[in-house]
Design a protein around this motif. Sequence first.
Motif, PDB file in Angstrom:
ATOM      1  N   ARG A  54      10.022  -5.141   2.974  1.00  0.00           N
ATOM      2  CA  ARG A  54       9.801  -6.423   2.344  1.00  0.00           C
ATOM      3  C   ARG A  54       9.725  -7.122   3.168  1.00  0.00           C
ATOM      4  N   ALA A  55       8.970  -8.661   3.199  1.00  0.00           N
ATOM      5  CA  ALA A  55       8.954  -9.019   3.954  1.00  0.00           C
ATOM      6  C   ALA A  55       9.553 -10.841   3.331  1.00  0.00           C
ATOM      7  N   ASP A  56       9.588 -10.587   1.998  1.00  0.00           N
ATOM      8  CA  ASP A  56      10.320 -11.368   1.245  1.00  0.00           C
ATOM      9  C   ASP A  56      11.656 -11.423   0.320  1.00  0.00           C
ATOM     10  N   LYS A  57      12.221 -10.435   1.497  1.00  0.00           N
ATOM     11  CA  LYS A  57      13.097  -9.819   0.702  1.00  0.00           C
ATOM     12  C   LYS A  57      14.067  -8.993   1.494  1.00  0.00           C
ATOM     13  N   ALA A  58      14.725  -9.877   2.826  1.00  0.00           N
ATOM     14  CA  ALA A  58      15.414  -8.495   3.987  1.00  0.00           C
ATOM     15  C   ALA A  58      16.137  -7.530   3.813  1.00  0.00           C
ATOM     16  N   GLY A  59      15.928  -6.626   4.206  1.00  0.00           N
ATOM     17  CA  GLY A  59      16.806  -5.612   3.318  1.00  0.00           C
ATOM     18  C   GLY A  59      16.383  -4.449   2.041  1.00  0.00           C
ATOM     19  N   PHE A  60      14.831  -4.526   1.721  1.00  0.00           N
ATOM     20  CA  PHE A  60      14.902  -4.072   0.177  1.00  0.00           C
ATOM     21  C   PHE A  60      13.144  -3.076   1.041  1.00  0.00           C
ATOM     22  N   TRP A  61      13.903  -2.411   1.094  1.00  0.00           N
ATOM     23  CA  TRP A  61      12.480  -0.742   1.268  1.00  0.00           C
ATOM     24  C   TRP A  61      12.490  -0.366   0.085  1.00  0.00           C
ATOM     25  N   GLN A  62      11.409   0.265   0.564  1.00  0.00           N
ATOM     26  CA  GLN A  62      10.072   0.222  -0.504  1.00  0.00           C
ATOM     27  C   GLN A  62       8.889   1.306   0.074  1.00  0.00           C
ATOM     28  N   SER A  63       8.290   2.388  -0.463  1.00  0.00           N
ATOM     29  CA  SER A  63       6.906   2.896  -0.894  1.00  0.00           C
ATOM     30  C   SER A  63       6.363   1.573  -1.180  1.00  0.00           C
ATOM     31  N   VAL A  64       5.320   1.989  -1.263  1.00  0.00           N
ATOM     32  CA  VAL A  64       3.540   1.424  -1.660  1.00  0.00           C
ATOM     33  C   VAL A  64       4.066   0.922  -3.067  1.00  0.00           C
ATOM     34  N   THR A  65       3.540   0.119  -3.689  1.00  0.00           N
ATOM     35  CA  THR A  65       3.097  -0.715  -4.471  1.00  0.00           C
ATOM     36  C   THR A  65       2.275  -1.479  -4.887  1.00  0.00           C
ATOM     37  N   GLY A  66       1.981  -1.367  -6.066  1.00  0.00           N
ATOM     38  CA  GLY A  66       1.144  -2.318  -6.395  1.00  0.00           C
ATOM     39  C   GLY A  66       0.521  -2.449  -7.276  1.00  0.00           C
ATOM     40  N   SER A  67       0.181  -3.832  -8.129  1.00  0.00           N
ATOM     41  CA  SER A  67      -0.523  -4.470  -9.380  1.00  0.00           C
ATOM     42  C   SER A  67      -1.782  -3.820  -9.680  1.00  0.00           C
ATOM     43  N   LEU A  68      -2.316  -3.538 -10.644  1.00  0.00           N
ATOM     44  CA  LEU A  68      -3.801  -3.568 -10.746  1.00  0.00           C
ATOM     45  C   LEU A  68      -4.186  -4.333 -11.119  1.00  0.00           C
ATOM     46  N   ASP A  69      -6.037  -5.547 -10.090  1.00  0.00           N
ATOM     47  CA  ASP A  69      -6.295  -5.983  -9.933  1.00  0.00           C
ATOM     48  C   ASP A  69      -6.644  -6.673 -11.208  1.00  0.00           C
ATOM     49  N   SER A  70      -6.823  -5.214 -12.534  1.00  0.00           N
ATOM     50  CA  SER A  70      -7.731  -5.914 -13.807  1.00  0.00           C
ATOM     51  C   SER A  70      -7.118  -5.091 -14.647  1.00  0.00           C
ATOM     52  N   LEU A  71      -7.126  -5.331 -15.696  1.00  0.00           N
ATOM     53  CA  LEU A  71      -6.758  -3.898 -16.265  1.00  0.00           C
ATOM     54  C   LEU A  71      -7.723  -2.869 -16.803  1.00  0.00           C
ATOM     55  N   ASP A  72      -9.432  -2.889 -16.169  1.00  0.00           N
ATOM     56  CA  ASP A  72      -9.995  -1.543 -16.790  1.00  0.00           C
ATOM     57  C   ASP A  72     -10.057  -0.655 -14.661  1.00  0.00           C
ATOM     58  N   GLU A  73      -9.852  -1.653 -14.112  1.00  0.00           N
ATOM     59  CA  GLU A  73      -9.257  -0.872 -12.130  1.00  0.00           C
ATOM     60  C   GLU A  73      -8.490   0.292 -12.929  1.00  0.00           C
ATOM     61  N   PRO A  74      -9.521   1.487 -12.716  1.00  0.00           N
ATOM     62  CA  PRO A  74      -8.970   3.202 -12.624  1.00  0.00           C
ATOM     63  C   PRO A  74      -7.470   2.711 -11.749  1.00  0.00           C
ATOM     64  N   LEU A  75      -6.641   3.767 -11.852  1.00  0.00           N
ATOM     65  CA  LEU A  75      -5.135   3.830 -11.189  1.00  0.00           C
ATOM     66  C   LEU A  75      -5.718   4.331 -10.141  1.00  0.00           C
ATOM     67  N   ILE A  76      -6.082   5.065  -9.790  1.00  0.00           N
ATOM     68  CA  ILE A  76      -6.499   6.152  -8.758  1.00  0.00           C
ATOM     69  C   ILE A  76      -6.924   4.916  -7.213  1.00  0.00           C
ATOM     70  N   SER A  77      -7.588   4.108  -7.643  1.00  0.00           N
ATOM     71  CA  SER A  77      -8.477   2.739  -7.531  1.00  0.00           C
ATOM     72  C   SER A  77      -7.759   1.604  -6.936  1.00  0.00           C
ATOM     73  N   THR A  78      -6.203   1.165  -7.669  1.00  0.00           N
ATOM     74  CA  THR A  78      -5.307   0.399  -7.189  1.00  0.00           C
ATOM     75  C   THR A  78      -4.115   1.361  -6.174  1.00  0.00           C
ATOM     76  N   ALA A  79      -4.217   2.946  -6.497  1.00  0.00           N
ATOM     77  CA  ALA A  79      -3.169   3.288  -5.575  1.00  0.00           C
ATOM     78  C   ALA A  79      -3.778   3.360  -4.196  1.00  0.00           C
ATOM     79  N   ALA A  80      -5.293   3.836  -3.874  1.00  0.00           N
ATOM     80  CA  ALA A  80      -5.985   3.662  -2.364  1.00  0.00           C
ATOM     81  C   ALA A  80      -6.182   2.351  -2.023  1.00  0.00           C
ATOM     82  N   ARG A  81      -6.417   1.007  -3.157  1.00  0.00           N
ATOM     83  CA  ARG A  81      -6.433  -0.581  -2.766  1.00  0.00           C
ATOM     84  C   ARG A  81      -5.182   0.115  -2.087  1.00  0.00           C
ATOM     85  N   GLU A  82      -4.197   0.026  -2.647  1.00  0.00           N
ATOM     86  CA  GLU A  82      -2.516  -0.539  -2.151  1.00  0.00           C
ATOM     87  C   GLU A  82      -2.155   0.125  -1.103  1.00  0.00           C
TER      88      GLU A  82
END
Length: 151
Positions: free
Chosen positions: A25-53
Amino acid sequence: MPHKIPESVLVVIHTSDLEVLLIERADKAGFWQSVTGSLDSLDEPLISTAARELFEETGIVADGQTIVLRDWHMTNVYEIYPVWRHRYAPGVTQNTEHVFSVCVPRAVAITLSAREHVQHAWLPYLEAADRCFSSSNAEAILQLPQQLGQG
């Protein structure tokens, strides 16, 4: 800026021999992770969120042919770290995370979003799990062999 939706995806990026891509992460040095991200809208399909992120954070395109996102149909509910709660509506303290994985060739080009991440590393899955700051991320990585029928 609107509040983040407390529902997200976690995308574990790995090779066929269980090397895992982690990003710092750029905002927290030393914080390593996989890709993560929130839905852009309540009706965004999860697979679309995953592909976008996946694309936004690494430049990897899940084309559905050679690079295919796999929905684990698994969710984690966790407390949002206090340092990031300001991004959510007042009183929101928990997030629901949906787990995905994607198998890619080790030579796939990685283009990080400089706003979000500063570097990446490929690690054997046990080392990757140890490096993650998020326990749900680490647990998903540890489950890779079983999820892929290798354990």
